[in-house]
Every structure is written in structure tokens, then in C-alpha cells.
Design an enzyme around this catalytic site. Structure first.
Site, PDB file in Angstrom:
ATOM      1  N   ARG A 180       0.872  -1.178   0.000  1.00 27.60           N
ATOM      2  CA  ARG A 180       0.000   0.000   0.000  1.00 27.60           C
ATOM      3  C   ARG A 180       0.906   1.223   0.000  1.00 27.60           C
ATOM      4  O   ARG A 180       2.034   1.164   0.485  1.00 27.60           O
ATOM      5  CB  ARG A 180      -0.817   0.109   1.295  1.00 27.60           C
ATOM      6  CG  ARG A 180      -1.523  -1.101   1.754  1.00 27.60           C
ATOM      7  CD  ARG A 180      -2.341  -0.852   3.035  1.00 27.60           C
ATOM      8  NE  ARG A 180      -1.563  -0.311   4.147  1.00 27.60           N
ATOM      9  CZ  ARG A 180      -1.854   0.797   4.796  1.00 27.60           C
ATOM     10  NH1 ARG A 180      -2.895   1.526   4.439  1.00 27.60           N
ATOM     11  NH2 ARG A 180      -1.135   1.221   5.815  1.00 27.60           N
ATOM     12  N   ARG A 184      -2.680  10.788   2.632  1.00 28.50           N
ATOM     13  CA  ARG A 184      -3.472  11.483   3.636  1.00 28.50           C
ATOM     14  C   ARG A 184      -4.169  12.653   2.958  1.00 28.50           C
ATOM     15  O   ARG A 184      -3.493  13.506   2.397  1.00 28.50           O
ATOM     16  CB  ARG A 184      -2.518  12.023   4.689  1.00 28.50           C
ATOM     17  CG  ARG A 184      -2.903  11.645   6.070  1.00 28.50           C
ATOM     18  CD  ARG A 184      -1.895  12.238   7.020  1.00 28.50           C
ATOM     19  NE  ARG A 184      -1.185  11.195   7.745  1.00 28.50           N
ATOM     20  CZ  ARG A 184      -0.078  11.412   8.425  1.00 28.50           C
ATOM     21  NH1 ARG A 184       0.465  12.596   8.444  1.00 28.50           N
ATOM     22  NH2 ARG A 184       0.488  10.422   9.076  1.00 28.50           N
ATOM     23  N   ARG A 257      21.624  -5.127   5.530  1.00 27.45           N
ATOM     24  CA  ARG A 257      21.998  -3.897   4.836  1.00 27.45           C
ATOM     25  C   ARG A 257      22.403  -2.898   5.905  1.00 27.45           C
ATOM     26  O   ARG A 257      21.988  -3.002   7.069  1.00 27.45           O
ATOM     27  CB  ARG A 257      20.844  -3.345   3.992  1.00 27.45           C
ATOM     28  CG  ARG A 257      20.834  -3.951   2.604  1.00 27.45           C
ATOM     29  CD  ARG A 257      19.951  -3.211   1.660  1.00 27.45           C
ATOM     30  NE  ARG A 257      20.511  -1.980   1.124  1.00 27.45           N
ATOM     31  CZ  ARG A 257      21.463  -1.929   0.199  1.00 27.45           C
ATOM     32  NH1 ARG A 257      21.999  -3.023  -0.285  1.00 27.45           N
ATOM     33  NH2 ARG A 257      21.890  -0.763  -0.250  1.00 27.45           N
ATOM     34  N   ARG A 288      19.488  10.645   2.640  1.00 28.74           N
ATOM     35  CA  ARG A 288      18.911  11.709   3.459  1.00 28.74           C
ATOM     36  C   ARG A 288      20.034  12.533   4.081  1.00 28.74           C
ATOM     37  O   ARG A 288      21.168  12.046   4.211  1.00 28.74           O
ATOM     38  CB  ARG A 288      18.109  11.195   4.653  1.00 28.74           C
ATOM     39  CG  ARG A 288      17.393   9.916   4.556  1.00 28.74           C
ATOM     40  CD  ARG A 288      16.472   9.737   5.753  1.00 28.74           C
ATOM     41  NE  ARG A 288      17.152   9.182   6.928  1.00 28.74           N
ATOM     42  CZ  ARG A 288      16.539   8.852   8.043  1.00 28.74           C
ATOM     43  NH1 ARG A 288      15.244   9.042   8.170  1.00 28.74           N
ATOM     44  NH2 ARG A 288      17.208   8.346   9.076  1.00 28.74           N
ATOM     45  N   GLU A 313      23.390  10.211   4.779  1.00 31.46           N
ATOM     46  CA  GLU A 313      23.243   8.758   4.946  1.00 31.46           C
ATOM     47  C   GLU A 313      23.333   8.055   3.593  1.00 31.46           C
ATOM     48  O   GLU A 313      22.604   8.405   2.658  1.00 31.46           O
ATOM     49  CB  GLU A 313      21.888   8.448   5.580  1.00 31.46           C
ATOM     50  CG  GLU A 313      21.765   9.006   6.988  1.00 31.46           C
ATOM     51  CD  GLU A 313      20.509   8.528   7.717  1.00 31.46           C
ATOM     52  OE1 GLU A 313      20.402   8.786   8.906  1.00 31.46           O
ATOM     53  OE2 GLU A 313      19.631   7.902   7.070  1.00 31.46           O
ATOM     54  N   TYR A 361      13.807  -6.469  12.165  1.00 28.61           N
ATOM     55  CA  TYR A 361      13.812  -5.034  12.418  1.00 28.61           C
ATOM     56  C   TYR A 361      12.736  -4.693  13.448  1.00 28.61           C
ATOM     57  O   TYR A 361      11.568  -5.036  13.273  1.00 28.61           O
ATOM     58  CB  TYR A 361      13.575  -4.209  11.143  1.00 28.61           C
ATOM     59  CG  TYR A 361      13.559  -2.743  11.502  1.00 28.61           C
ATOM     60  CD1 TYR A 361      14.757  -2.046  11.628  1.00 28.61           C
ATOM     61  CD2 TYR A 361      12.377  -2.088  11.830  1.00 28.61           C
ATOM     62  CE1 TYR A 361      14.776  -0.727  12.056  1.00 28.61           C
ATOM     63  CE2 TYR A 361      12.383  -0.765  12.258  1.00 28.61           C
ATOM     64  CZ  TYR A 361      13.584  -0.097  12.361  1.00 28.61           C
ATOM     65  OH  TYR A 361      13.603   1.203  12.795  1.00 28.61           O
ATOM     66  N   ASP A 363      11.304  -1.365  15.848  1.00 26.31           N
ATOM     67  CA  ASP A 363      11.405  -0.006  16.349  1.00 26.31           C
ATOM     68  C   ASP A 363      11.659  -0.079  17.845  1.00 26.31           C
ATOM     69  O   ASP A 363      11.531  -1.145  18.458  1.00 26.31           O
ATOM     70  CB  ASP A 363      10.101   0.756  16.067  1.00 26.31           C
ATOM     71  CG  ASP A 363      10.146   1.451  14.708  1.00 26.31           C
ATOM     72  OD1 ASP A 363      11.256   1.741  14.213  1.00 26.31           O
ATOM     73  OD2 ASP A 363       9.072   1.702  14.132  1.00 26.31           O
TER      74      ASP A 363
HETATM   75  P1  FAD Z   1      21.090  -2.691  19.760  1.00 20.84           P
HETATM   76  O1  FAD Z   1      20.768  -1.289  20.063  1.00 20.84           O
HETATM   77  O2  FAD Z   1      21.817  -2.965  18.507  1.00 20.84           O
HETATM   78  O3  FAD Z   1      21.949  -3.271  20.973  1.00 20.84           O
HETATM   79  C1  FAD Z   1      22.668  -4.477  20.898  1.00 20.84           C
HETATM   80  C2  FAD Z   1      23.965  -4.285  21.665  1.00 20.84           C
HETATM   81  O4  FAD Z   1      24.619  -5.544  21.809  1.00 20.84           O
HETATM   82  C3  FAD Z   1      24.943  -3.367  20.962  1.00 20.84           C
HETATM   83  O5  FAD Z   1      25.334  -2.312  21.816  1.00 20.84           O
HETATM   84  C4  FAD Z   1      26.130  -4.281  20.657  1.00 20.84           C
HETATM   85  O6  FAD Z   1      27.377  -3.611  20.737  1.00 20.84           O
HETATM   86  C5  FAD Z   1      25.990  -5.336  21.727  1.00 20.84           C
HETATM   87  N1  FAD Z   1      26.636  -6.602  21.381  1.00 20.84           N
HETATM   88  C6  FAD Z   1      26.453  -7.329  20.255  1.00 20.84           C
HETATM   89  N2  FAD Z   1      27.230  -8.424  20.279  1.00 20.84           N
HETATM   90  C7  FAD Z   1      27.922  -8.401  21.448  1.00 20.84           C
HETATM   91  C8  FAD Z   1      28.906  -9.235  22.019  1.00 20.84           C
HETATM   92  N3  FAD Z   1      29.355 -10.327  21.389  1.00 20.84           N
HETATM   93  N4  FAD Z   1      29.421  -8.914  23.230  1.00 20.84           N
HETATM   94  C9  FAD Z   1      29.001  -7.777  23.865  1.00 20.84           C
HETATM   95  N5  FAD Z   1      28.091  -6.936  23.343  1.00 20.84           N
HETATM   96  C10 FAD Z   1      27.557  -7.236  22.155  1.00 20.84           C
HETATM   97  N6  FAD Z   1      13.575   2.762  16.053  1.00 20.84           N
HETATM   98  C11 FAD Z   1      12.614   3.688  16.293  1.00 20.84           C
HETATM   99  O7  FAD Z   1      11.704   3.450  17.079  1.00 20.84           O
HETATM  100  N7  FAD Z   1      12.655   4.908  15.675  1.00 20.84           N
HETATM  101  C12 FAD Z   1      13.644   5.251  14.800  1.00 20.84           C
HETATM  102  O8  FAD Z   1      13.646   6.369  14.265  1.00 20.84           O
HETATM  103  C13 FAD Z   1      14.655   4.291  14.524  1.00 20.84           C
HETATM  104  N8  FAD Z   1      15.638   4.562  13.652  1.00 20.84           N
HETATM  105  C14 FAD Z   1      16.586   3.622  13.392  1.00 20.84           C
HETATM  106  C15 FAD Z   1      17.607   3.916  12.471  1.00 20.84           C
HETATM  107  C16 FAD Z   1      18.562   2.967  12.167  1.00 20.84           C
HETATM  108  C17 FAD Z   1      19.650   3.278  11.179  1.00 20.84           C
HETATM  109  C18 FAD Z   1      18.496   1.685  12.783  1.00 20.84           C
HETATM  110  C19 FAD Z   1      19.499   0.626  12.444  1.00 20.84           C
HETATM  111  C20 FAD Z   1      17.518   1.395  13.697  1.00 20.84           C
HETATM  112  C21 FAD Z   1      16.546   2.351  14.016  1.00 20.84           C
HETATM  113  N9  FAD Z   1      15.556   2.100  14.948  1.00 20.84           N
HETATM  114  C22 FAD Z   1      14.588   3.032  15.192  1.00 20.84           C
HETATM  115  C23 FAD Z   1      15.501   0.805  15.666  1.00 20.84           C
HETATM  116  C24 FAD Z   1      16.277   0.825  17.015  1.00 20.84           C
HETATM  117  O9  FAD Z   1      17.615   1.128  16.781  1.00 20.84           O
HETATM  118  C25 FAD Z   1      16.147  -0.554  17.660  1.00 20.84           C
HETATM  119  O10 FAD Z   1      14.809  -0.822  17.969  1.00 20.84           O
HETATM  120  C26 FAD Z   1      16.946  -0.714  18.939  1.00 20.84           C
HETATM  121  O11 FAD Z   1      18.258  -0.276  18.781  1.00 20.84           O
HETATM  122  C27 FAD Z   1      16.957  -2.165  19.327  1.00 20.84           C
HETATM  123  O12 FAD Z   1      17.712  -2.357  20.493  1.00 20.84           O
HETATM  124  P2  FAD Z   1      18.523  -3.698  20.699  1.00 20.84           P
HETATM  125  O13 FAD Z   1      18.918  -3.691  22.135  1.00 20.84           O
HETATM  126  O14 FAD Z   1      17.791  -4.851  20.175  1.00 20.84           O
HETATM  127  O15 FAD Z   1      19.783  -3.593  19.737  1.00 20.84           O
END
Ligand code: FAD
Length: 376
Positions: A180, A184, A257, A288, A313, A361, A363
Site C-alpha cells: 500500500r 493522507r 543492509r 537523506r 546517509e 527489524y 522499532d
Molecule cells: P542494539 O541497540 O543494537 O543493541 C545491541 C547491543 O549488543 C549493541 O550495543 C552491541 O554492541 C551489543 N553486542 C552485540 N554483540 C555483542 C557481544 N558479542 N558482546 C558484547 N556486546 C555485544 N527505532 C525507532 O523506534 N525509531 C527510529 O527512528 C529508529 N531509527 C533507526 C535507524 C537505524 C539506522 C536503525 C538501524 C535502527 C533504528 N531504529 C529506530 C531501531 C532501534 O535502533 C532498535 O529498535 C533498537 O536499537 C533495538 O535495540 P537492541 O537492544 O535490540 O539492539
């Protein structure tokens, strides 16, 4: 020797929220992270008084009141509302998401009725052209987008951006990627439909610092550098790193990616007048430009700091050593992930959570919702 109830691998939003809630229930937690800082992808680096979103612009948005109240109990959020602008191949600026402002800018139409009729005409032209070429069903993303929104918006606002994002021509991308294209019929530039959105006042580090307050944390510490030791010090492990790495890539490597950021400090207080400007032309190599100060300054308060910081970016194919940002959810990678997931189900001591361990993925808000649910 067991010293902790939980060893939490990763100090991102999943790990930090888990640690916070576990500690509140009297459990002893140690959080380790291989990066030199806490916070995972929401970490901000302060430069010239501006919080720079080091791993890409993060905007918190949700309709889940429990999640919103939870994050605001750690740090109050500001009123940032995401209203991106697009610079199109024809050199003009358009509001996003597609709304009455966009239609006025594209065609000069002033009422919802005029806009509906212009959109209908655009869709009809595209469908008739496809029929004339003997095409009955959209065979790729380009044809799908043309039938949903017509030529003008597709060519000015979708084509170039999508091709840069995926690194492939729209004619080579499957149609199902766009099911979709929401439009708006109001003059509303708010990108999200959620009830709540904003940025923590003082930046995302305040959120992570608040979540990890009073918890043992070690940065620059990779779980795999001494796996046996880390496994021996806690009753349970919460693992938020890459699931394929956890299993030593036994079923193969999962693909991602990523985004390359080109960040620049500029000697002007106001570069582009908005937090997010998309570049939808395929001739511009980046997707962007983010102007970071806009996440936390409103109106003319952007002039309170004499400089500004922007990040261009570039959407890029992921290779070892790069940040694994977006899982590639095609059937090849999903099949590999499924094998790891089944193996993970057999673990009694390890909880896998977050975007890397679930190869999905997420948020920010759903990550928090998921951890809140785990503790219920
Ligand atoms: P992460 O934040 O990646 O944390 C995982 C951690 O584990 C990292 O610090 C890493 O270093 C650590 N780790 C990994 N392996 C090991 C190891 N072997 N030993 C020790 N430490 C380790 N969400 C939104 O709601 N709004 C947004 O606008 C938005 N924009 C985004 C833009 C981008 C470019 C990206 C990639 C994501 C975006 N997100 C956004 C999503 C958001 O980043 C995630 O929801 C969030 O970071 C998830 O948290 P996490 O703890 O799963 O992962």
C-alpha cells in the site's frame, strides 16, 4: 563461580530495559557491551552541545500508553514531531508523508476532492499504459507503485530513493515490497500516526543512563572474547548480539543492509531548516541528510548554538566489520535464521532478545513492550 542472576550481553534498549526491570525485582545483573559506550544503536555523541545520533536518527513513537509512560518515568520526552521534507529530482521540495501539502506542491490542487481526482487520473493512466503493453498484473515494484500512486509521485518521490535504499532498480525489486502507499487527504505533515512521539529531553543517553542506574556495566567487553568465563558467572544469560555468531555461524552467515554516515560540523547555526531532508533523485548518492540539533531545538532556538552538525546517509551493502543494521528478510536468510531459532529454543539458560538475536527489524517502542511483557 556464579556471581549474578543475569549476564546481559548488549546494553542496547533490550538489554538495558531487561536489566532495569530485573534489578527492580531484586535480581543481580551484569551488563557487558563490546562497544566503548552503552546504549547500542540509540547512543548519542555530544559534539558542540548537540546530541549526534551516531547510529542513525532515532525518533521514538508509539501508541502504547504503557510503553510511553514507562520511558517517561525514566526521562521526560520532548514534543519532537517528525515532518520530513523531500528534495525531488525536479529540484523542488515536497512534504512527506504524501498528504494535501504534497499534492498542492505537485499539482497545485487545493481541496481533497481535486487531489482525489488527480490521483485517480494518475493511477488510471498508469494502468492503461500497462494494459496497452500487455501487462495485467504488476510484475515488479515499479509497476506496483505506478498502479498505486501514478507516474508523478513515483518518479519524483519514490523511484530514486527506493533504488538507493535497496541498491537495485525498482524494476528488479519484487512488487510485494509495496503493498500500500498510504495517502493522507489532510494538510498533515506528521510522519507517524502514533499517539505519542518525541525525543528524551537531554538526549537518548539519559534514557539508557536511567535504565542502567545502579547496575554493573562493562563496556569494551566482547562476550566471545572469553565465552566460557562469561557463561560461568551467571545463572542465566540474556543475549542481544547476533544469533548466527552465538552459534559460530554453523548454518551460515545472516546478511544485512547497513548505512554509512558522513557527519560534518558546519559553521552555520541552521543548515536545512528541518531534522530530516530526503533526497529522492538517483543522481544524489545519499538518501537523506539529518540535521541533529532539530531533534531537541524548536523554532528559533536552533540559533542558540552557533554551529550545526549534519549526517549524510548512504545506504550500503553490509560486509564483515560494518554495523549490521537491517536484516535482509528474503527467503534465503529467513531459512537460515529459522534453523538458528530452532536451536535457540532448546537453550534453557539463554534468553535471546532484540533486533540482532531475533534477526528482525524492531522499532524502539516494540522492543520495550516486549521486555515489559517478559516481566509480566
Ligand atoms: P542494539 O541497540 O543494537 O543493541 C545491541 C547491543 O549488543 C549493541 O550495543 C552491541 O554492541 C551489543 N553486542 C552485540 N554483540 C555483542 C557481544 N558479542 N558482546 C558484547 N556486546 C555485544 N527505532 C525507532 O523506534 N525509531 C527510529 O527512528 C529508529 N531509527 C533507526 C535507524 C537505524 C539506522 C536503525 C538501524 C535502527 C533504528 N531504529 C529506530 C531501531 C532501534 O535502533 C532498535 O529498535 C533498537 O536499537 C533495538 O535495540 P537492541 O537492544 O535490540 O539492539
Amino acid at each position: 563461580m556464579i556471581q549474578y542472576d543475569y549476564l546481559i550481553v548488549g546494553s542496547g534498549l533490550f538489554g538495558a530495559t531487561f536489566a532495569h526491570l530485573a534489578q527492580k525485582r531484586g535480581m543481580r545483573c551484569l551488563v557487558i557491551d563490546k562497544r566503548p559506550h552503552i546504549g547500542g544503536n540509540i547512543y548519542c555523541e555530544e559534539i558542540e552541545g548537540i546530541n549526534v545520533h551516531k547510529y542513525g536518527a532515532h525518533i521514538f513513537h508509539t501508541s502504547d500508553k504503557e510503553v510511553w509512560d514507562f520511558v517517561n518515568s525514566i526521562v521526560p520526552f520532548n514534543r519532537y514531531t517528525n515532518c520530513p521534507v523531500a528534495q525531488a529530482p525536479n529540484g523542488k521540495l515536497y512534504n512527506l508523508p504524501f498528504n494535501m501539502n504534497t499534492f498542492y506542491q505537485m499539482w497545485g490542487v487545493k481541496t481533497p476532492e481535486e487531489a482525489e481526482s488527480k490521483l485517480e487520473e494518475q493511477r488510471r493512466d498508469a494502468i492503461e499504459k500497462m494494459r496497452a503493453d500487455g501487462i495485467s498484473e504488476p510484475r515488479n515494484l515499479e509497476e506496483q507503485a505506478l498502479t498505486l500512486i501514478g507516474k508523478d509521485i513515483y518518479e519524483q518521490l519514490i523511484k530514486g530513493y527506493t533504488e538507493k535504499q535497496w541498491g537495485r532498480k525498482c524494476t528488479e525489486l519484487p512488487a510485494f515490497i509495496i503493498r500500500r502507499l498510504p495517502v493522507r487527504m489532510t494538510f498533515d505533515n506528521n510522519y507517524f500516526n502514533d499517539s505519542y512521539q518525541g525525543i528524551p529531553i537531554g538526549g537518548y543517553n539519559k534514557l539508557i543512563d536511567g535504565l542502567l542506574d545502579g547496575i554493573d556495566v562493562m563496556t569494551n567487553t566482547d562476550f566471545f572474547s572469553d565465552r566460557k568465563y562469561w557463561e560461568s558467572i551467571a545463572d542465566k544469560i540474556v543475549f542481544t548480539g547476533k544469533i548466527d555468531e552465538f552459534y559460530d555461524y554453523c548454518f551460515g552467515k545472516l546478511e544485512y543492509r547497513t548505512v554509512r554516515f558522513e557527519t560534518e560540523l558546519l559553521d552555520t547555526p541552521n543548515y536545512q531548516g528541518n531534522a530530516v531532508v530526503n533526497y529522492t533523485s538517483s543522481k544524489v548518492p545519499f538518501t537523506r541528510i539529518i540535521e541533529h540539533k532539530y531533534f531537541e531545538s524548536f523554532g528559533n532556538s536552533v540559533y542558540e548554538t552557533p554551529k550545526t552538525i549534519i549526517s549524510r546517509e548512504y545506504s550500503t551493502e553490509w560486509k564483515d566489520g560494518m554495523e549490521p543494521f537491517y536484516p535482509v528478510n528474503d527467503s534465503k536468510n529467513q531459512n537460515i535464521y529459522e534453523k538458528y531459532r530452532l536451536l535457540a529454543e532448546t537453550e534453557s539458560k539463554v534468553i535471546f532478545g532484540g533486533r540482532l538475536a531475533e534477526y528482525k527489524y524492531y522499532d524502539m517502542a516494540p522492543i520495550i513492550a516486549q521486555v515489559l511483557t517478559l516481566f509480566k
